[in-house]
Design a protein around this motif. Structure first.
Motif, mmCIF file in Angstrom:
data_model
loop_
_atom_site.group_PDB
_atom_site.id
_atom_site.type_symbol
_atom_site.label_atom_id
_atom_site.label_comp_id
_atom_site.label_asym_id
_atom_site.label_seq_id
_atom_site.Cartn_x
_atom_site.Cartn_y
_atom_site.Cartn_z
ATOM 1 N N VAL A 30 78.981 -25.858 19.671
ATOM 2 C CA VAL A 30 79.541 -27.007 20.388
ATOM 3 C C VAL A 30 80.537 -27.722 19.479
ATOM 4 O O VAL A 30 80.399 -27.720 18.252
ATOM 5 C CB VAL A 30 78.439 -27.994 20.854
ATOM 6 N N ARG A 69 83.167 -30.212 23.728
ATOM 7 C CA ARG A 69 83.217 -28.914 24.419
ATOM 8 C C ARG A 69 82.012 -28.095 23.999
ATOM 9 O O ARG A 69 81.501 -28.271 22.893
ATOM 10 C CB ARG A 69 84.497 -28.146 24.042
ATOM 11 N N VAL A 70 81.585 -27.189 24.885
ATOM 12 C CA VAL A 70 80.466 -26.310 24.534
ATOM 13 C C VAL A 70 80.868 -24.864 24.807
ATOM 14 O O VAL A 70 81.672 -24.581 25.699
ATOM 15 C CB VAL A 70 79.175 -26.665 25.319
ATOM 16 N N LEU A 75 73.165 -23.851 26.513
ATOM 17 C CA LEU A 75 72.369 -24.536 27.532
ATOM 18 C C LEU A 75 71.780 -25.797 26.909
ATOM 19 O O LEU A 75 71.445 -25.807 25.728
ATOM 20 C CB LEU A 75 71.218 -23.638 28.016
ATOM 21 N N SER A 78 75.692 -30.805 26.784
ATOM 22 C CA SER A 78 76.850 -30.861 27.674
ATOM 23 C C SER A 78 77.904 -31.794 27.107
ATOM 24 O O SER A 78 77.581 -32.723 26.358
ATOM 25 C CB SER A 78 76.432 -31.389 29.056
ATOM 26 N N PRO A 79 79.163 -31.577 27.486
ATOM 27 C CA PRO A 79 80.209 -32.517 27.083
ATOM 28 C C PRO A 79 79.841 -33.940 27.507
ATOM 29 O O PRO A 79 79.332 -34.157 28.605
ATOM 30 C CB PRO A 79 81.442 -32.007 27.833
ATOM 31 N N ASP A 81 77.548 -35.703 25.920
ATOM 32 C CA ASP A 81 76.230 -36.039 25.364
ATOM 33 C C ASP A 81 76.370 -36.663 23.977
ATOM 34 O O ASP A 81 77.097 -36.130 23.130
ATOM 35 C CB ASP A 81 75.364 -34.776 25.210
ATOM 36 N N ARG A 381 80.165 -39.020 33.321
ATOM 37 C CA ARG A 381 79.666 -37.857 32.579
ATOM 38 C C ARG A 381 80.151 -36.567 33.234
ATOM 39 O O ARG A 381 80.543 -35.632 32.558
ATOM 40 C CB ARG A 381 78.141 -37.883 32.504
ATOM 41 N N GLU A 382 80.134 -36.553 34.567
ATOM 42 C CA GLU A 382 80.618 -35.352 35.247
ATOM 43 C C GLU A 382 82.109 -35.158 34.987
ATOM 44 O O GLU A 382 82.577 -34.049 34.778
ATOM 45 C CB GLU A 382 80.359 -35.457 36.753
ATOM 46 N N ALA A 385 82.473 -33.755 31.643
ATOM 47 C CA ALA A 385 82.045 -32.353 31.646
ATOM 48 C C ALA A 385 83.107 -31.477 32.297
ATOM 49 O O ALA A 385 83.437 -30.403 31.807
ATOM 50 C CB ALA A 385 80.715 -32.215 32.387
ATOM 51 N N HIS A 389 85.374 -28.210 30.655
ATOM 52 C CA HIS A 389 85.420 -26.814 31.089
ATOM 53 C C HIS A 389 86.803 -26.417 31.574
ATOM 54 O O HIS A 389 87.042 -25.266 31.872
ATOM 55 C CB HIS A 389 84.400 -26.582 32.219
#
Ligand SMILES: [Zn+2]
Ligand SMILES: [Zn+2]
Length: 390
Positions: A30, A69-70, A75, A78-79, A81, A381-382, A385, A389
């Motif tokens: 990450v 980024r991950v 798993l 997440s971006p 966090d 947060r979404e 995220a 991506h």
């Protein structure tokens, strides 16, 4: 991507803050935007070639920040966090499988070799390798790419200053974990803590949490001893007044301490930490000496049930223990932030001068990150995220 980092070019020299190139995260890695990184004595040991880490390198192993980024295979992280970083482990050797990754068979390879396990490196300057992966993180930097397992998602928001949480991943977990995970001091017991830095003070706080009724702190700096008393030590002994063994015996009714913790790395201090024990007592060794350092101990004294146990990073499982420490911090029972002084990353050399002179206990190098409030709703947060991506 271009990042800013404090680089060690040559042993014993000041850190140089400059721009470097950071690789994209691999499938199990990450990218973290660093909010703050504590300075630990182990960073200085590595800089000064007392640990076998190749140079040039970026050190720093008490980082906290926000995931940007991950990798495709990650798993649970997440971006967006908030994370506290931790040492790297293989996850599959016997110590790792037994929940004791501090003794991972690949600990040195993954934390001190300066490269990923496959030999590749994440940092470079003008095409030349800059060694990274220090304790899985190399966090004296604006950004770090770390193994996903080294990024512990924490309940920092709302309310907690993310930039000062990094020391939970080394100094605080070492002191608190020594008491709570290894020595497992029982309520009503006595402990002597040698050392007044972050490890020693975290041990004092943990001894209070454990219910120790006699907590003796031993050090050399009167101001630090006074602060350890303010944090909950019941007695303070200054080594400038002579060795502490006899005084500890008298403070424990003549018997000696049930437990002791050595948090200085000095052999003459370890000797006292063993000699001050009651028969059957246990001394934890958490201070980091130069490899090869030898110590003289009284064999007959050891015969009487006394034990000495080495402790790396407080043992335990950081993914469980660091969140537990944060819950204690939220409840006001682990106010480790009282030991922290903030400096911008650019002032790293001044921070280290102040730490070495005893003017501050734990410098934390801070960086500007977007206000957490902006990330504090599900929608945000979404959005973060989604951007990660994209
Ligand atoms: Zn450390
Ligand atoms: Zn392992």
């Amino acid at each position: 991507m271009r990042i800013t980092a404090a680089v060690t070019e040559t042993a014993h020299e000041p850190f140089a803050v400059r721009e470097l190139e950071l690789a994209e995260p691999g499938p199990d890695e990450v990218l973290v935007r660093i909010a703050g990184t504590g300075v630990c004595h182990t960073d200085l040991s590595a800089r000064d070639a007392r640990l076998p880490v190749p140079l040039p390198a970026v050190f720093g192993h008490e980082g906290a920040g926000v995931v940007e980024r991950v990798g495709d295979g990650v798993l649970g992280v997440s971006p967006g966090d908030p994370v506290v970083l931790n040492y790297a482990t293989c996850g599959s050797c016997r110590p790792c499988l037994r929940g004791n990754g501090a003794y991972c068979h690949e600990f040195f390879a993954r934390n001190m070799s300066g490269r990923r396990p496959d030999g590749s490196s994440r940092l470079s300057a003008g095409g030349s390798v800059i060694h990274d992966s220090f304790f899985g993180q190399s966090a004296f930097a604006s950004h770090a790419v770390v193994p996903a397992r080294s990024a512990i998602v924490v309940d920092a928001w709302p309310g907690l200053p993310l930039e000062v949480l990094g020391p939970l991943g080394c100094g605080v977990q070492t002191g608190a974990g020594s008491v709570l995970n290894v020595l497992r001091c029982e309520a009503g017991s006595s402990i002597a803590v040698f050392g007044t830095g972050m490890v020693g003070c975290a041990a004092v706080l943990a001894a209070r949490i454990a219910g120790c009724t006699t907590i003796i702190v031993v050090g050399r700096n009167p101001a630090r001893l006074a602060r350890a008393e303010a944090l909950g030590a019941t007695h303070a002994l200054n080594l400038a007044d002579g060795e502490a063994t006899a005084a500890i015996r008298s403070l424990t009714g003549g018997a000696g301490a049930d437990y002791s913790l050595e948090a200085t790395g000095a052999p003459e201090v370890l000797r006292q930490a063993v000699d001050c024990l009651t028969p059957g007592g246990t001394c934890g060794l958490a201070g980091v000496p130069t490899p090869g350092t030898e110590v003289k101990l009284d064999m007959f004294g050891l015969l009487l049930g006394r034990r000495v146990v080495g402790i790396v990073e407080g043992e335990g499982v950081p993914q469980s223990f660091v969140p537990a420490l944060i819950r204690l911090y939220r409840q006001g029972r682990l106010p480790f932030d009282q030991l922290i002084t903030r400096y911008p990353l650019e002032r790293i050399n001044e921070a280290i001068d102040d730490m070495k002179a005893g003017r501050v206990t734990k410098p934390v190098l801070t960086l500007d990150v977007p206000a957490p409030a902006a990330r504090n709703t599900a929608t945000d947060r979404e959005a973060v995220a989604g951007a990660g991506h994209g």
